[in-house]
Design a protein around this motif. Structure first.
Motif, mmCIF file in Angstrom:
data_model
loop_
_atom_site.group_PDB
_atom_site.id
_atom_site.type_symbol
_atom_site.label_atom_id
_atom_site.label_comp_id
_atom_site.label_asym_id
_atom_site.label_seq_id
_atom_site.Cartn_x
_atom_site.Cartn_y
_atom_site.Cartn_z
ATOM 1 N N CYS A 119 -3.864 -4.833 -3.898
ATOM 2 C CA CYS A 119 -3.164 -3.494 -3.954
ATOM 3 C C CYS A 119 -2.506 -3.109 -2.819
ATOM 4 O O CYS A 119 -2.931 -2.075 -2.225
ATOM 5 C CB CYS A 119 -4.115 -2.480 -4.426
ATOM 6 S SG CYS A 119 -5.147 -2.976 -6.177
ATOM 7 N N LYS A 143 0.539 -1.553 -0.078
ATOM 8 C CA LYS A 143 1.261 -0.545 -0.251
ATOM 9 C C LYS A 143 2.762 -0.956 0.588
ATOM 10 O O LYS A 143 2.473 -1.406 1.838
ATOM 11 C CB LYS A 143 0.788 0.527 0.370
ATOM 12 C CG LYS A 143 -0.471 1.273 -0.245
ATOM 13 C CD LYS A 143 0.374 2.201 -1.441
ATOM 14 C CE LYS A 143 -0.685 3.002 -2.213
ATOM 15 N NZ LYS A 143 0.112 3.817 -3.346
ATOM 16 N N PRO A 144 4.026 -0.631 -0.056
ATOM 17 C CA PRO A 144 4.073 -0.671 -1.644
ATOM 18 C C PRO A 144 3.523 -1.641 -2.375
ATOM 19 O O PRO A 144 3.613 -2.820 -1.803
ATOM 20 C CB PRO A 144 5.615 0.037 -1.548
ATOM 21 C CG PRO A 144 6.136 -0.958 -0.525
ATOM 22 C CD PRO A 144 5.127 -1.143 0.782
ATOM 23 N N ASN A 145 3.488 -1.252 -3.624
ATOM 24 C CA ASN A 145 2.824 -2.197 -4.553
ATOM 25 C C ASN A 145 4.027 -2.379 -5.472
ATOM 26 O O ASN A 145 4.084 -1.335 -6.391
ATOM 27 C CB ASN A 145 1.367 -2.151 -5.031
ATOM 28 C CG ASN A 145 0.964 -3.129 -6.034
ATOM 29 O OD1 ASN A 145 1.626 -4.228 -6.173
ATOM 30 N ND2 ASN A 145 -0.177 -2.818 -6.434
ATOM 31 N N GLU A 160 -7.404 2.796 -6.098
ATOM 32 C CA GLU A 160 -6.694 2.688 -4.873
ATOM 33 C C GLU A 160 -7.135 3.809 -3.765
ATOM 34 O O GLU A 160 -6.833 3.879 -2.725
ATOM 35 C CB GLU A 160 -5.107 2.354 -4.791
ATOM 36 C CG GLU A 160 -4.293 3.353 -5.627
ATOM 37 C CD GLU A 160 -2.960 2.751 -5.758
ATOM 38 O OE1 GLU A 160 -2.503 1.720 -5.335
ATOM 39 O OE2 GLU A 160 -2.086 3.478 -6.522
#
Length: 320
Positions: free
Chosen positions: A229, A231-233, A201
């Motif tokens: 992926c 953000k936030p994940n 990432e």
């Protein structure tokens, strides 16, 4: 005359030593002592793969990670103790899992031919089996490895990282006696791989002070990975297969590199460096060539760090 005789003696000694090194492993090592060994291992691998499609990639990665630390001595299988944190609990190996597959094969082998087949040989044979089962090449695995008695999580720091550039990769492989051709061929094992977001990432956001995305990455592909992926994940299992034909052992991994769709920075760097780019292009064009070189490199990797004073563990997770 004395000097000439001394030179002859040294040459003879070297030839004998080379002969012994080659004789240490051979394809027929268990023909008499455990002729059913390879079938037992194949059955264990096949059964596990039917229930978990990630097993092939994990077994292949297990072989690499084992051989890269202390040589092919099954140190990656040893369990941690209160006094020692072992390799399998080092950060790079947390996601390998599937150690149970080797344990299952070992349990059956101990019933069929007790105290005969090393855990190191089981990993080597199983890694060949997962490649062949996935449509890749078959080769005769050289056998006769012994199991080591030392395993330290701290040593997993020396494994090649997904952020390595080509110079770092070449140096890492050279330390194991492997060349540039081996580096590119063995990287093709990622045709079966999967990665969690944490390993790539950094290429997707705030890559540098000037660029948000790694410029070696195809932009559409980068956007696809960003969606997987976010953000936030909150999904710790989120990630991406390293090859679009993830269940097949083929040369598609190299084709992806040629169009900027390598997931790891280390993978994509192979296409961006003159020392490795031509090999990537050759493998992308010719799958048969890739298979041939992959087999050659797997045999070389399987010879790394062979020990003669090891043991044949009764259980792969503990020393005898």
């Amino acid at each position: 005359m004395v000097a000439k005789n001394l030179v002859c003696a040294i040459i003879l000694l070297l030839l004998v030593s080379l002969g012994q090194a080659e004789a240490a492993l051979n394809a027929h090592y268990y023909d008499q002592t455990c002729p059913q060994a390879e079938k037992i291992i194949l059955d264990a691998v096949r059964n596990a793969s039917m229930h978990d499609p990630k097993v092939p990639a994990r077994i292949l990665r297990m072989f690499f990670h084992d051989c890269f630390i202390r040589g092919c001595d099954a140190s990656v299988l040893l369990d941690s103790t209160p006094q020692n944190k072992a390799e399998k609990d080092g950060p790079p190996n947390i996601s390998v899992r599937s150690f149970y597959v080797i344990d299952d094969a070992k349990a059956e082998l101990e019933k069929a031919c007790p105290h005969t087949v090393s855990c190191a040989d089981i990993i080597a044979i199983a890694s060949r089996d997962v490649v062949t089962m996935s449509g890749g090449p078959y080769w005769n695995v050289l056998k006769g490895r012994k199991d080591g008695r030392v395993s330290k999580a701290s040593e997993t720091r020396s494994l090649p990282a997904p952020t390595f550039n080509v110079t770092q990769l070449i140096q890492s492989f050279a330390q194991r006696g492997l060349g540039v051709q081996d580096l590119v061929a063995l990287s093709g094992g990622h045709t079966l791989g999967f990665s969690h977001c944490s390993s790539f990432e950094a290429r997707l956001r705030n890559f540098s002070s000037l660029l948000d995305i790694d410029p070696s990455m195809d932009l559409d592909f980068a956007e696809k990975l960003r969606s997987k992926c976010p953000k936030p994940n909150k999904d710790r299992n989120a990630g991406q297969f390293l090859d679009s034909t993830s269940s097949a052992f083929d040369n598609n991994y190299y084709k992806q590199l040629t169009v900027g769709k390598g997931v790891f920075g280390s993978d994509q760097s192979l296409f961006g460096d003159f020392r490795t780019k031509w090999i990537v292009e050759s493998f992308a064009i010719d799958q048969g060539l890739f298979f041939k070189e992959f087999v050659n490199s797997m045999v070389k990797l399987g010879n790394v760090g062979i020990i003669e004073n090891g043991e044949v563990r009764l259980k792969c997770g503990v020393v005898n």
